[in-house]
Design a protein around this motif. Structure first.
Motif, PDB file in Angstrom:
ATOM      1  N   PRO A 164      -1.259 -12.416  -1.990  1.00  0.00           N
ATOM      2  CA  PRO A 164      -1.814 -11.988  -3.098  1.00  0.00           C
ATOM      3  C   PRO A 164      -1.794 -12.781  -4.393  1.00  0.00           C
ATOM      4  CG  PRO A 164       0.361 -10.982  -2.774  1.00  0.00           C
ATOM      5  CD  PRO A 164       0.181 -11.837  -1.689  1.00  0.00           C
ATOM      6  N   ALA A 169      -7.100 -10.489  -7.032  1.00  0.00           N
ATOM      7  CA  ALA A 169      -7.065  -8.888  -6.498  1.00  0.00           C
ATOM      8  C   ALA A 169      -7.221  -7.927  -7.314  1.00  0.00           C
ATOM      9  CB  ALA A 169      -5.566  -8.742  -5.675  1.00  0.00           C
ATOM     10  N   VAL A 176      -1.609  -4.039  -5.660  1.00  0.00           N
ATOM     11  CA  VAL A 176      -1.825  -5.390  -5.254  1.00  0.00           C
ATOM     12  C   VAL A 176      -0.531  -5.590  -4.420  1.00  0.00           C
ATOM     13  CG1 VAL A 176      -2.084  -7.812  -5.344  1.00  0.00           C
ATOM     14  CG2 VAL A 176      -3.171  -6.193  -7.040  1.00  0.00           C
ATOM     15  N   ARG A 179      -0.370  -3.282  -1.190  1.00  0.00           N
ATOM     16  CA  ARG A 179      -1.537  -3.736  -0.129  1.00  0.00           C
ATOM     17  C   ARG A 179      -1.140  -4.913   0.635  1.00  0.00           C
ATOM     18  NH1 ARG A 179      -5.718  -3.464  -4.110  1.00  0.00           N
ATOM     19  NH2 ARG A 179      -6.257  -5.494  -3.854  1.00  0.00           N
ATOM     20  N   TYR A 180      -0.745  -5.922  -0.076  1.00  0.00           N
ATOM     21  CA  TYR A 180      -0.142  -7.076   0.445  1.00  0.00           C
ATOM     22  C   TYR A 180       0.984  -7.154   1.423  1.00  0.00           C
ATOM     23  CZ  TYR A 180      -4.486  -9.426  -1.403  1.00  0.00           C
ATOM     24  OH  TYR A 180      -5.772  -9.907  -1.539  1.00  0.00           O
ATOM     25  N   TYR A 219       6.694  -8.914  -4.817  1.00  0.00           N
ATOM     26  CA  TYR A 219       6.029  -9.065  -3.522  1.00  0.00           C
ATOM     27  C   TYR A 219       7.070  -9.621  -2.567  1.00  0.00           C
ATOM     28  CZ  TYR A 219       3.165 -11.492  -0.148  1.00  0.00           C
ATOM     29  OH  TYR A 219       2.572 -12.042   1.109  1.00  0.00           O
TER      30      TYR A 219
END
Lengths: 424, 424
Positions: A164, A169, A176, A179-180, A219
């Motif tokens: 990402p 994005a 984000v 989603r990733y 993330y």
């Protein structure tokens, strides 16, 4: 001898496909600090090479190499105090439980070994990489490479996930990240469904080849958690991000609240001397070593160790980490100022002395300005400043100078880039 | 610092399974010509190491390294005359069509690249190796290794064939050749039946790890013919046999009337500097290069080239090939004389300055004297002479000194071995 003749001779003996930088290749004869000098005596400001991390031909590194090469140069099947001492110095810079080292000569060998170790330790075969990665040139690594042309078919045991970037994005950072992270979960599920399971996720935590994306908070930590829950290992490739490059820490992964299971090291480790390796827990090194007689003839020679120690010493004594932080901050501010005047600059990203300047034809559509990036890189070279480009669309300027980069060098770089962008 | 403490420190930071020579590991601090010196100042005659082929710490090689490292050390994406010149010097020593070079840092990388190239060129996947081989430490090479413990399962795409030795095999040389050539034909047929075909046969034409077998005349040429008829390539690994070791030629394969399709180089190439590569036809390098962006960061740097050139120059100017031939012949005669007095010596084999002395408990049954070989290697070390052992039964003394080995060194070696055998 003209460059054309030398190029012809090179084609004759190394083939015409051996990669060269720039539309007009550069014949170099000398290096010094942040400078490279061509056959005509012209000086180029090196804003690209991270291998000579403490500066081209640093006298202290050269002296350490020469002195040790004149004294003893031998493999690690004999004891040598210098080798052990360097391994101690290096591993001391990592958090627990990363306390043991295996020497190799290249980053490719280090990543090969890390994958062998991960498969051995987990009993699984699956590998997750990014969808624009390069971790080395061996069969196994070529079969998971997505950033370069390769005749190896992509491995049936691997999955490539997108990384990402908040510049690209849509949605909130949380959306984000969700989603990733889900894409990693999907890749793990696919590998498990295919019966190979997950051995490792192999990433550069700075994602240099991918264009140093702006990661959404959390993330990487969430990905690391998923990887471990699936029984896999997290391998951090520090070949580009390591050795003080990012300014805030010695290692790129230390910018995140996580400790990888294996860290692989290469390029800047010997300032150009072929020195690389991996760092992991002693338990992992020993259990692998009991099942495998792993030996690397040149890896961890006293010369390699003397060079590696000199690099660590110079980084500390010249405060190159602090310099990367300070000069990086200045350069970042200057690049953002350039972006105000040149609309082709869509985004300026980076950490320490490593920048990705993403070029776009339109700031709203973010249409990649690939051909323009190529023209800029070549125009900079003609004006005596060396940079390169990265990213899947070839539209991101890669700026990564040796670490003894000073304010005057930053000014020259910015001034030249400003001119080149102005003439585009 | 005692060796015990250093060993403990090494275990702490490199793991307790990192391989070391000798029951009592040797702490080295200095090397010079054919001599190695330990931490207590004791001198050891090095009759084992082939990496320092022109002698430990040869001043000319060290000076070339130091001078070039102080001038320019950079990768091959820029042009550099020194690199091209070395590639020209090196390829000039091979027969047609072996005229092009690809640089790597290690023999493992060279063999990896050779296998990638062979699979690409032939469209096949199958590999034939010997049944006691070691060609490197990557995943692909570990999966065809038969001489060392490895956690990689033996590749389903590979077959390991036994190599004939007239000391061991019954029958006339013609019968032996027929029998062992047939085993290669069988392996090829199996790979074809399995649908993978033959990409390459990868061998050291001296078969050093296998114990330098006495090959029946014609064996290798007939094997090469079979390999090519099946569409495969013959890869000659010169990591042990190359760089004048065999005395009669610069390359081991030149002792046979054949030209390999790919030659891989390593260990002695940089006299300890991590320098390796492969030599093949320009057409093969270029077609591979068009399908693959192969790049090796440290491979073929100006420093690597300066060192490699110095090694070639020293071999020529000090006539080390002639020395290997002359001293090898003397040593061979002396070893045969030792065999007359010590019945444990079953056979003396070798070429130039590379000997395999096979130890047996009984000359008729040829029962391997493995434990005795180990005792001898350790007793020689205690008396200041370094050798090692090879072969599937661990009963073959491996004698492979640096090439500037003189008559006085041969006498010391023979005298010490004579004493050690006498006290067995």
């Amino acid at each position: 001898m003209s460059e054309a003749t030398l190029l012809q001779r090179r084609h004759q003996v190394m083939g015409d496909a051996s990669p060269l930088f720039y539309d007009e290749p550069l014949e170099l004869v000398q290096g010094e600090g942040v400078w490279l000098i061509d056959a005509a005596g012209k000086r180029y400001l090196d804003c690209y090479n991270n291998v000579p991390c403490v500066g081209h031909c640093h006298p202290r590194v050269v002296a350490a190499m020469a002195e040790q090469a004149a004294t003893l140069n031998i493999h690690t099947r004999y004891l040598n105090e210098r080798v052990v001492r360097y391994a101690e110095s290096l591993t001391a810079t990592f958090a627990d439980p990363l306390d043991s080292l295996m020497f190799t000569c290249t980053g490719s060998e280090a990543n090969e070994l890390a994958l062998r170790m991960a498969r051995f330790a987990t009993g699984n075969k699956g590998i997750i990489v990014s969808d624009y990665n390069y971790h080395g040139n061996t069969t196994t690594l070529a079969a998971v490479t997505t950033a370069l042309p390769s005749s190896e078919p992509f491995s049936a045991h691997a999955r490539a996930v997108p990384i990402p970037c908040l510049y690209h994005a849509d949605g909130t950072p949380e959306q984000v990240a969700d989603r990733y992270v889900a894409k990693v979960a999907e890749a793990i599920a696919e590998l498990q469904a295919a019966g190979v399971g997950l051995a490792a996720m192999l990433i550069d935590t700075l994602f240099a080849n991918e264009g140093i994306p702006r990661l959404p908070a959390g993330y990487l930590e969430r990905v690391a958690k998923l990887v471990r829950e699936a029984g896999g290992l997290l391998i951090a490739d520090e070949v580009q991000s390591g050795f003080a490059r990012t300014g805030d820490h010695l290692w790129g992964h230390q910018s995140h609240p996580l400790v990888p299971d294996i860290v692989t090291l290469g390029k800047p480790m010997g300032n150009g001397f072929p020195l690389a390796g991996l760092v992991t827990s002693r338990e992992r090194v020993e259990s692998f070593g009991r099942a495998n007689l792993y030996f690397n003839t040149f890896g961890g020679s006293p010369v390699a160790a003397a060079v590696g120690q000199a690099v660590l010493d110079v980084i500390a004594e010249e405060d190159l980490q602090g310099n990367a932080r300070r000069q990086g901050a200045r350069l970042s501010a200057e690049l953002h100022r350039l972006a105000e005047r040149h609309s082709i600059i869509g985004d300026v990203r980076g950490q320490g002395l490593f920048f990705a300047v993403e070029l776009v034809r339109d700031r709203t559509s973010r249409e990649p300005a690939g051909p323009e990036a190529r023209r800029i890189v070549n125009a900079m070279r003609q004006r005596g400043v060396l940079i390169s480009k990265i990213g899947g669309d070839d539209n991101i300027l890669k700026i990564r100078p040796p670490l003894p980069f000073q304010g005057e060098h930053g000014e020259l770089f910015i001034h030249t880039l400003d001119q080149v962008l102005g003439e585009l």
